[in-house]
Design a protein around this motif. Structure first.
Motif, PDB file in Angstrom:
ATOM      1  N   MET A 263      65.850  58.610  91.143  1.00 10.34           N
ATOM      2  CA  MET A 263      64.641  59.497  90.418  1.00 10.34           C
ATOM      3  C   MET A 263      64.348  60.770  91.179  1.00 10.34           C
ATOM      4  O   MET A 263      64.332  60.774  92.374  1.00 10.34           O
ATOM      5  CB  MET A 263      63.460  58.565  90.432  1.00 10.34           C
TER       6      MET A 263
ATOM      7  N   ILE B 271      64.586  60.020  85.515  1.00  4.71           N
ATOM      8  CA  ILE B 271      65.040  58.717  86.323  1.00  4.71           C
ATOM      9  C   ILE B 271      66.596  58.525  85.634  1.00  4.71           C
ATOM     10  O   ILE B 271      66.608  58.885  84.218  1.00  4.71           O
ATOM     11  CB  ILE B 271      64.244  57.400  85.638  1.00  4.71           C
TER      12      ILE B 271
ATOM     13  N   LYS C  92      54.611  56.138  92.276  1.00  4.88           N
ATOM     14  CA  LYS C  92      53.879  55.311  91.627  1.00  4.88           C
ATOM     15  C   LYS C  92      53.304  55.883  90.409  1.00  4.88           C
ATOM     16  O   LYS C  92      53.499  55.234  89.398  1.00  4.88           O
ATOM     17  CB  LYS C  92      52.717  54.675  92.342  1.00  4.88           C
TER      18      LYS C  92
ATOM     19  N   CYS D 209      54.385  58.467  88.854  1.00  2.00           N
ATOM     20  CA  CYS D 209      55.530  58.724  88.010  1.00  2.00           C
ATOM     21  C   CYS D 209      56.253  57.586  87.060  1.00  2.00           C
ATOM     22  O   CYS D 209      56.494  57.587  86.018  1.00  2.00           O
ATOM     23  CB  CYS D 209      56.691  59.232  88.563  1.00  2.00           C
ATOM     24  N   LEU D 210      56.182  56.618  88.074  1.00  2.00           N
ATOM     25  CA  LEU D 210      56.677  55.260  87.603  1.00  2.00           C
ATOM     26  C   LEU D 210      55.866  54.689  86.283  1.00  2.00           C
ATOM     27  O   LEU D 210      56.338  54.037  85.328  1.00  2.00           O
ATOM     28  CB  LEU D 210      57.062  54.382  88.565  1.00  2.00           C
ATOM     29  N   ASP D 211      54.695  54.844  86.707  1.00  2.00           N
ATOM     30  CA  ASP D 211      53.731  54.284  85.707  1.00  2.00           C
ATOM     31  C   ASP D 211      53.747  55.021  84.420  1.00  2.00           C
ATOM     32  O   ASP D 211      53.862  54.428  83.438  1.00  2.00           O
ATOM     33  CB  ASP D 211      52.148  54.501  86.103  1.00  2.00           C
TER      34      ASP D 211
ATOM     35  N   LEU E  16      57.108  53.938  82.550  1.00  2.00           N
ATOM     36  CA  LEU E  16      57.363  52.542  82.256  1.00  2.00           C
ATOM     37  C   LEU E  16      56.118  52.281  81.482  1.00  2.00           C
ATOM     38  O   LEU E  16      55.884  50.871  80.932  1.00  2.00           O
ATOM     39  CB  LEU E  16      57.506  51.741  83.173  1.00  2.00           C
TER      40      LEU E  16
END
Length: 92
Positions: free
Chosen positions: A23, A51, A82, A84-86, A89
């Motif tokens: 990422m 990603i 976190k 960015c991942l939230d 996803l």
């Protein structure tokens, strides 16, 4: 730019490691739309991310833009990851 890499290391043997994903998170800019508007604009940043499955250099699996505002002085890189991942996803 931050680059986060996930490696699979079979039995802890570094010579056998293989990249499962990467990422990349980059600062997009400083926004005037900050919680304390105009007091300390450099404190808050907006970010974008990509990603990649199986490492960089391939087509991005997920992309995100306009992640923020992010308080760069009070929060650290794990908080940004976190966030960015939230966003990447959401809905899963």
């Amino acid at each position: 730019m931050l680059r986060i890499t996930i490696d699979l290391v079979p039995r802890g043997q570094e010579e056998r490691k293989r990249c499962l994903g990467t990422m990349e998170i980059a600062l997009k800019g400083i926004s005037p739309e900050t919680p304390d508007r105009g007091v300390d604009r450099a404190r808050y940043g907006w970010y974008r991310f990509s990603i990649f499955k199986w490492g960089p250099g391939r087509r991005a699996w997920r992309r995100g833009d306009d992640v923020g505002p992010f308080d760069r002085r009070r929060r650290g890189p794990w908080d940004l990851l976190k966030l960015c991942l939230d966003k990447a996803l959401e809905g899963r």
